[in-house]
Design a protein around this motif. Sequence first.
Motif, PDB file in Angstrom:
ATOM      1  N   PRO A 172     -45.361 -62.227  61.985  1.00  0.00           N
ATOM      2  CA  PRO A 172     -46.062 -61.019  62.438  1.00  0.00           C
ATOM      3  C   PRO A 172     -46.157 -61.019  63.963  1.00  0.00           C
ATOM      4  O   PRO A 172     -46.033 -62.052  64.610  1.00  0.00           O
ATOM      5  CB  PRO A 172     -47.443 -61.162  61.792  1.00  0.00           C
ATOM      6  CG  PRO A 172     -47.630 -62.647  61.651  1.00  0.00           C
ATOM      7  CD  PRO A 172     -46.264 -63.200  61.342  1.00  0.00           C
ATOM      8  N   TYR A 173     -46.372 -59.849  64.514  1.00  0.00           N
ATOM      9  CA  TYR A 173     -46.522 -59.763  65.966  1.00  0.00           C
ATOM     10  C   TYR A 173     -47.748 -58.919  66.301  1.00  0.00           C
ATOM     11  O   TYR A 173     -48.000 -57.883  65.684  1.00  0.00           O
ATOM     12  CB  TYR A 173     -45.300 -59.136  66.636  1.00  0.00           C
ATOM     13  CG  TYR A 173     -45.510 -58.970  68.133  1.00  0.00           C
ATOM     14  CD1 TYR A 173     -45.299 -60.040  68.996  1.00  0.00           C
ATOM     15  CD2 TYR A 173     -45.968 -57.755  68.655  1.00  0.00           C
ATOM     16  CE1 TYR A 173     -45.531 -59.911  70.358  1.00  0.00           C
ATOM     17  CE2 TYR A 173     -46.205 -57.631  70.021  1.00  0.00           C
ATOM     18  CZ  TYR A 173     -45.983 -58.704  70.865  1.00  0.00           C
ATOM     19  OH  TYR A 173     -46.225 -58.581  72.207  1.00  0.00           O
ATOM     20  N   SER A 174     -48.474 -59.369  67.295  1.00  0.00           N
ATOM     21  CA  SER A 174     -49.588 -58.602  67.832  1.00  0.00           C
ATOM     22  C   SER A 174     -49.855 -59.121  69.238  1.00  0.00           C
ATOM     23  O   SER A 174     -49.379 -60.201  69.623  1.00  0.00           O
ATOM     24  CB  SER A 174     -50.844 -58.754  66.965  1.00  0.00           C
ATOM     25  OG  SER A 174     -51.355 -60.078  67.055  1.00  0.00           O
ATOM     26  N   GLY A 175     -50.624 -58.362  70.001  1.00  0.00           N
ATOM     27  CA  GLY A 175     -50.983 -58.813  71.333  1.00  0.00           C
ATOM     28  C   GLY A 175     -51.751 -60.113  71.299  1.00  0.00           C
ATOM     29  O   GLY A 175     -51.577 -60.985  72.160  1.00  0.00           O
ATOM     30  N   GLU A 176     -52.593 -60.284  70.275  1.00  0.00           N
ATOM     31  CA  GLU A 176     -53.388 -61.510  70.148  1.00  0.00           C
ATOM     32  C   GLU A 176     -52.499 -62.717  69.878  1.00  0.00           C
ATOM     33  O   GLU A 176     -52.696 -63.797  70.453  1.00  0.00           O
ATOM     34  CB  GLU A 176     -54.410 -61.354  69.021  1.00  0.00           C
ATOM     35  CG  GLU A 176     -55.290 -62.588  68.848  1.00  0.00           C
ATOM     36  CD  GLU A 176     -56.278 -62.438  67.694  1.00  0.00           C
ATOM     37  OE1 GLU A 176     -57.054 -63.384  67.471  1.00  0.00           O
ATOM     38  OE2 GLU A 176     -56.260 -61.387  67.022  1.00  0.00           O
ATOM     39  N   ILE A 177     -51.508 -62.530  68.991  1.00  0.00           N
ATOM     40  CA  ILE A 177     -50.591 -63.627  68.688  1.00  0.00           C
ATOM     41  C   ILE A 177     -49.791 -64.008  69.931  1.00  0.00           C
ATOM     42  O   ILE A 177     -49.614 -65.190  70.247  1.00  0.00           O
ATOM     43  CB  ILE A 177     -49.637 -63.236  67.545  1.00  0.00           C
ATOM     44  CG1 ILE A 177     -50.415 -63.135  66.229  1.00  0.00           C
ATOM     45  CG2 ILE A 177     -48.500 -64.244  67.413  1.00  0.00           C
ATOM     46  CD1 ILE A 177     -49.595 -62.630  65.065  1.00  0.00           C
ATOM     47  N   MET A 178     -49.318 -62.993  70.661  1.00  0.00           N
ATOM     48  CA  MET A 178     -48.574 -63.259  71.881  1.00  0.00           C
ATOM     49  C   MET A 178     -49.436 -64.006  72.889  1.00  0.00           C
ATOM     50  O   MET A 178     -48.984 -64.943  73.556  1.00  0.00           O
ATOM     51  CB  MET A 178     -48.092 -61.929  72.481  1.00  0.00           C
ATOM     52  CG  MET A 178     -47.166 -62.084  73.669  1.00  0.00           C
ATOM     53  SD  MET A 178     -45.617 -62.862  73.201  1.00  0.00           S
ATOM     54  CE  MET A 178     -45.244 -63.737  74.719  1.00  0.00           C
ATOM     55  N   ASN A 179     -50.678 -63.604  72.987  1.00  0.00           N
ATOM     56  CA  ASN A 179     -51.604 -64.256  73.910  1.00  0.00           C
ATOM     57  C   ASN A 179     -51.804 -65.726  73.548  1.00  0.00           C
ATOM     58  O   ASN A 179     -51.767 -66.610  74.421  1.00  0.00           O
ATOM     59  CB  ASN A 179     -52.937 -63.517  73.905  1.00  0.00           C
ATOM     60  CG  ASN A 179     -53.972 -64.160  74.806  1.00  0.00           C
ATOM     61  OD1 ASN A 179     -54.889 -64.829  74.344  1.00  0.00           O
ATOM     62  ND2 ASN A 179     -53.827 -63.986  76.106  1.00  0.00           N
ATOM     63  N   LYS A 180     -51.988 -65.995  72.269  1.00  0.00           N
ATOM     64  CA  LYS A 180     -52.246 -67.366  71.830  1.00  0.00           C
ATOM     65  C   LYS A 180     -51.000 -68.241  71.860  1.00  0.00           C
ATOM     66  O   LYS A 180     -51.107 -69.470  71.768  1.00  0.00           O
ATOM     67  CB  LYS A 180     -52.863 -67.356  70.429  1.00  0.00           C
ATOM     68  CG  LYS A 180     -54.285 -66.803  70.413  1.00  0.00           C
ATOM     69  CD  LYS A 180     -54.912 -66.891  69.039  1.00  0.00           C
ATOM     70  CE  LYS A 180     -56.352 -66.388  69.069  1.00  0.00           C
ATOM     71  NZ  LYS A 180     -57.005 -66.457  67.744  1.00  0.00           N
ATOM     72  N   SER A 181     -49.829 -67.623  71.999  1.00  0.00           N
ATOM     73  CA  SER A 181     -48.600 -68.416  72.084  1.00  0.00           C
ATOM     74  C   SER A 181     -48.473 -69.117  73.434  1.00  0.00           C
ATOM     75  O   SER A 181     -47.614 -69.984  73.609  1.00  0.00           O
ATOM     76  CB  SER A 181     -47.370 -67.525  71.853  1.00  0.00           C
ATOM     77  OG  SER A 181     -47.146 -66.662  72.969  1.00  0.00           O
ATOM     78  N   GLN A 182     -49.354 -68.763  74.396  1.00  0.00           N
ATOM     79  CA  GLN A 182     -49.338 -69.397  75.716  1.00  0.00           C
ATOM     80  C   GLN A 182     -49.338 -70.913  75.627  1.00  0.00           C
ATOM     81  O   GLN A 182     -48.672 -71.603  76.394  1.00  0.00           O
ATOM     82  CB  GLN A 182     -50.576 -68.986  76.521  1.00  0.00           C
ATOM     83  CG  GLN A 182     -50.616 -67.571  77.014  1.00  0.00           C
ATOM     84  CD  GLN A 182     -51.927 -67.323  77.761  1.00  0.00           C
ATOM     85  OE1 GLN A 182     -52.371 -68.162  78.528  1.00  0.00           O
ATOM     86  NE2 GLN A 182     -52.537 -66.187  77.520  1.00  0.00           N
ATOM     87  N   LYS A 183     -50.099 -71.440  74.697  1.00  0.00           N
ATOM     88  CA  LYS A 183     -50.285 -72.889  74.605  1.00  0.00           C
ATOM     89  C   LYS A 183     -48.991 -73.630  74.312  1.00  0.00           C
ATOM     90  O   LYS A 183     -48.892 -74.850  74.532  1.00  0.00           O
ATOM     91  CB  LYS A 183     -51.331 -73.211  73.546  1.00  0.00           C
ATOM     92  CG  LYS A 183     -50.911 -72.849  72.126  1.00  0.00           C
ATOM     93  CD  LYS A 183     -52.002 -73.194  71.103  1.00  0.00           C
ATOM     94  CE  LYS A 183     -53.085 -72.146  71.094  1.00  0.00           C
ATOM     95  NZ  LYS A 183     -54.055 -72.370  69.985  1.00  0.00           N
TER      96      LYS A 183
END
Length: 262
Positions: free
Chosen positions: A28-39
């Motif tokens: 799935p994709y969302s802004g929240e998922i993209m944000n948390k992928s930073q780590k």
Amino acid sequence: MKAIKNELIYFATALMFFTRIPVPFTIPYSGEIMNKSQKYFAWVGLVIGLINAVVLYLSTMLFNLEIGIVLMMISSVLLTGAFHEDGFTDMCDSFGGGYGKEKILTIMKDSRVGAYGTIGIILLFALKFYSIKALGSTGVDAIRVLGIIVLSHTVSRFISGTMIYTHQYVTDIDASKSKPLANKPLDGMALLVGFVSVLIAFTLIPDWRLIFAFALAYAGKMYMGWYFKKHIGGYTGDCLGSVQQVCEVLFYLGTIIIWKFM
């Protein structure tokens, strides 16, 4: 179990964002998922570094060091779609040919590559080539050189990612693909997760002197961050890409210094 699945999704998102490596399942994709992928940005660097090291090793066995380096650089570009290199050329064009924040950002958004970008990327690739060649000529074993390839890709992506925590994003975030990252940097625990990949890469070459190479790369990031802030007030996505490229080369140069003189 759900937590593990979520972390896998975050890692896969980072992998898809920075590379062309296919993910064998739908995520799935969302802004929240993209944000948390930073780590996991540095972890992607670890993967890229390992692949590049394998390509360099096999190519050197088949041909020689020089051809192996060129083939490794080609594989790196194909693997990432020249993601960071594109940011570097845009940075060269915009800061080289622009005067004032508005003009610099306008040039940066232009998809065309100008004289500054062309000259910059040629010099960057030349410096990468000769730096890695110099590493192979320092008299240390090949395994250590391969370890530096892995470490440089991991460290440079980790350091580039710290820009999100230390500097302000300045592009129109509503129109930027980096919007989820720019809007909300994660907490210190996420930064620690990224740093774990650096520690793992360091175990490949347990040499405390490499802290100097890390410090040199980070100093390069600090200078670039200062320069970006002075001229445009912060960083853009292209700035992050350019920081990664420069820090990768600085790590090579720092390693050459310690292996040659320390």
